[in-house]
Design a protein around this motif. Structure first.
Motif, PDB file in Angstrom:
ATOM      1  N   PRO A 314       1.589   1.587   0.076  1.00 54.42           N
ATOM      2  CA  PRO A 314       0.993   2.686  -0.698  1.00 54.42           C
ATOM      3  C   PRO A 314       1.428   4.075  -0.241  1.00 54.42           C
ATOM      4  O   PRO A 314       1.803   4.920  -1.073  1.00 54.42           O
ATOM      5  CB  PRO A 314      -0.520   2.478  -0.486  1.00 54.42           C
ATOM      6  N   GLU A 315       1.386   4.330   1.067  1.00 50.60           N
ATOM      7  CA  GLU A 315       1.696   5.679   1.577  1.00 50.60           C
ATOM      8  C   GLU A 315       3.160   6.042   1.352  1.00 50.60           C
ATOM      9  O   GLU A 315       3.479   7.189   0.988  1.00 50.60           O
ATOM     10  CB  GLU A 315       1.350   5.764   3.063  1.00 50.60           C
ATOM     11  N   LYS A 318       3.903   6.574  -2.402  1.00 53.71           N
ATOM     12  CA  LYS A 318       3.478   7.913  -2.841  1.00 53.71           C
ATOM     13  C   LYS A 318       4.561   8.950  -2.535  1.00 53.71           C
ATOM     14  O   LYS A 318       4.876   9.813  -3.368  1.00 53.71           O
ATOM     15  CB  LYS A 318       2.168   8.282  -2.131  1.00 53.71           C
ATOM     16  N   GLN A 319       5.145   8.892  -1.356  1.00 53.13           N
ATOM     17  CA  GLN A 319       6.224   9.823  -1.009  1.00 53.13           C
ATOM     18  C   GLN A 319       7.445   9.603  -1.899  1.00 53.13           C
ATOM     19  O   GLN A 319       8.104  10.558  -2.316  1.00 53.13           O
ATOM     20  CB  GLN A 319       6.631   9.636   0.450  1.00 53.13           C
ATOM     21  N   LYS A 334      -2.467   0.688  -5.295  1.00 55.35           N
ATOM     22  CA  LYS A 334      -3.247   1.400  -4.285  1.00 55.35           C
ATOM     23  C   LYS A 334      -2.723   2.815  -4.060  1.00 55.35           C
ATOM     24  O   LYS A 334      -3.453   3.684  -3.579  1.00 55.35           O
ATOM     25  CB  LYS A 334      -3.251   0.619  -2.976  1.00 55.35           C
ATOM     26  N   ALA A 335      -1.460   3.051  -4.403  1.00 53.17           N
ATOM     27  CA  ALA A 335      -0.893   4.395  -4.256  1.00 53.17           C
ATOM     28  C   ALA A 335      -1.530   5.382  -5.222  1.00 53.17           C
ATOM     29  O   ALA A 335      -1.555   6.589  -4.957  1.00 53.17           O
ATOM     30  CB  ALA A 335       0.615   4.355  -4.469  1.00 53.17           C
ATOM     31  N   LEU A 338      -3.812   8.032  -4.032  1.00 54.83           N
ATOM     32  CA  LEU A 338      -3.239   9.044  -3.147  1.00 54.83           C
ATOM     33  C   LEU A 338      -2.676  10.242  -3.906  1.00 54.83           C
ATOM     34  O   LEU A 338      -2.381  11.273  -3.306  1.00 54.83           O
ATOM     35  CB  LEU A 338      -2.142   8.416  -2.279  1.00 54.83           C
ATOM     36  N   SER A 340      -2.666  13.502  -6.331  1.00 57.09           N
ATOM     37  CA  SER A 340      -3.583  14.550  -6.774  1.00 57.09           C
ATOM     38  C   SER A 340      -3.725  14.478  -8.292  1.00 57.09           C
ATOM     39  O   SER A 340      -2.914  13.837  -8.979  1.00 57.09           O
ATOM     40  CB  SER A 340      -3.045  15.927  -6.375  1.00 57.09           C
TER      41      SER A 340
END
Length: 382
Positions: A314-315, A318-319, A334-335, A338, A340
């Motif tokens: 997920p993290e 997102k990037q 799940k991303a 994260l 906005s």
């Protein structure tokens, strides 16, 4: 080109799409990553050779993995999916551990004989985090009942419209491309097959099936008609975007979310990419996807498999979604938490499953060489 039956040499729509990033920060990212990687301790316990596109090579993505695994990652940045595949098929597969590219080319590693197939049980945790649409068995990345890779980024191709100058409802079909009222108000992106496929769909031809001469003749007719009504055929995305923002172009054809999400994130949220309604039962939108696959190089290292799990987490997803050059959706559900609200809006997350349901999935087209040749011939005669 289904299952690798066509020539490797054509661009498959990626050359133009990737080359435009040179003016959008892609080369800057490559330089930063290159300098970062060069400074890594040469005595790292593990090493990976990674062929990938822009974004995947971002230091903020690579550095934590390298530190955690005491590893060094050497990057070969590609701007052309077909060219990257050709390099691997010519023998470079022995030198690489994994690759991130357009999903049809990851799938083609299976029949090409240098894919390190994924044991789905070993990646059960990763598949469980994906949206249901991407979970195993995921057909676009299957060969002979085995998984060739994992999906990493995706989006859709459809009309990109400036709603300051036009209504989205007008673009529920590609009809305006051929309407005299829109003469000199349309921009076709000269990005290989990406503008060809949607126009073929409008003509009632499914370009992802084997085409006979009659179908190819219809593709020629629809391209010729589009060229006659089009103001510009542009390969440089910055030029196309400028014309879209100032109203010179009412719509861009052949780019979709890949070309516009970054614009939306910068505040141009009046620009939207949609997919038209199905026409005579034929879905008019196109879902594109990038994927990452492991390469059978005789080493089959665990660290390569670990990196594949890392890149879809997920993290990291997102990037990977929000980069300097482009913004894209990711398959990890799940991303989503994260992002906005502004990022979700830029990515048109409220529309993504509507686009999915009304789109073809981009696969290797059997007659892509023929269609690219027709495009060039009609363009020369324009």
């Amino acid at each position: 080109m289904k299952k690798g039956t066509a020539g490797i040499g054509n661009t498959f729509g990626s050359v133009g799409r990737r080359s435009v990033l040179k003016g959008m920060g892609g080369l800057g990212l490559a330089a930063v990553a290159g300098n970062f990687l060069a400074s890594r301790d040469a005595k790292a316990a593990e090493s990976l050779n990674y062929m990938c596109w822009e974004g995947y090579n971002t230091p903020s993505i690579l550095e934590p993995f390298q530190k955690q695994k005491d590893a060094s990652i050497s990057i070969d940045l590609i701007t052309d999916s077909a060219g990257g595949f050709a390099k691997l098929a010519a023998g470079a597969s022995r030198d690489f551990d994994l690759v991130s590219s357009d999903s049809p080319w990851i799938q083609r590693m299976g029949p090409a004989g240098f894919c390190r197939f994924i044991e789905e049980a070993d990646f059960a945790e990763q598949f469980a985090e994906f949206y249901p649409q991407f979970r195993a068995p995921f057909a676009p990345l299957q060969f002979d009942g085995k998984a060739t890779g994992l999906p990493t980024r995706w989006g859709w191709v459809g009309p990109t419209v400036n709603t300051k100058f036009d209504k989205l409802e007008t673009w529920s079909s590609y009809a305006p491309v051929f309407d005299s009222a829109y003469k000199d108000k349309i921009c076709l992106l000269d990005w290989g097959d990406w503008p060809i496929m949607p126009l073929a769909l409008y003509a009632g031809v499914n370009p992802y099936e084997e085409l006979d001469q009659a179908a190819l003749d219809e593709v020629r007719k629809v391209l010729r008609a589009a060229f006659k009504n089009t103001r510009a055929i542009v390969a440089d995305l910055a030029i196309a975007q400028k014309g879209l923002i100032d109203g010179s172009f009412r719509a861009l054809i052949g780019g979709g979310t890949y070309a516009t999400s970054a614009l939306r994130l910068k505040g141009h949220d009046y620009i939207q990419s949609i997919v038209p309604e199905p026409k005579n039962g034929l879905k008019q939108g196109i879902i594109w996807m990038e994927a990452t696959g492991l390469i059978d190089n005789g080493k089959n290292s665990q660290i390569a498999a670990d990196f594949l799990k890392y890149i879809v987490s997920p993290e990291v997803a997102k990037q990977l979604a929000i980069t300097e050059a482009t913004c894209n959706l990711v398959p990890n559900s799940k991303a989503e938490a994260l992002f906005s609200d502004a990022e979700k809006k830029a990515l048109q997350m409220d529309y993504m499953w509507t686009a999915w349901d009304n789109s073809q999935f981009h696969t290797a087209a059997p007659n892509i060489d023929d269609m690219l040749a027709i495009w060039q011939e009609e363009l020369a005669a324009r």
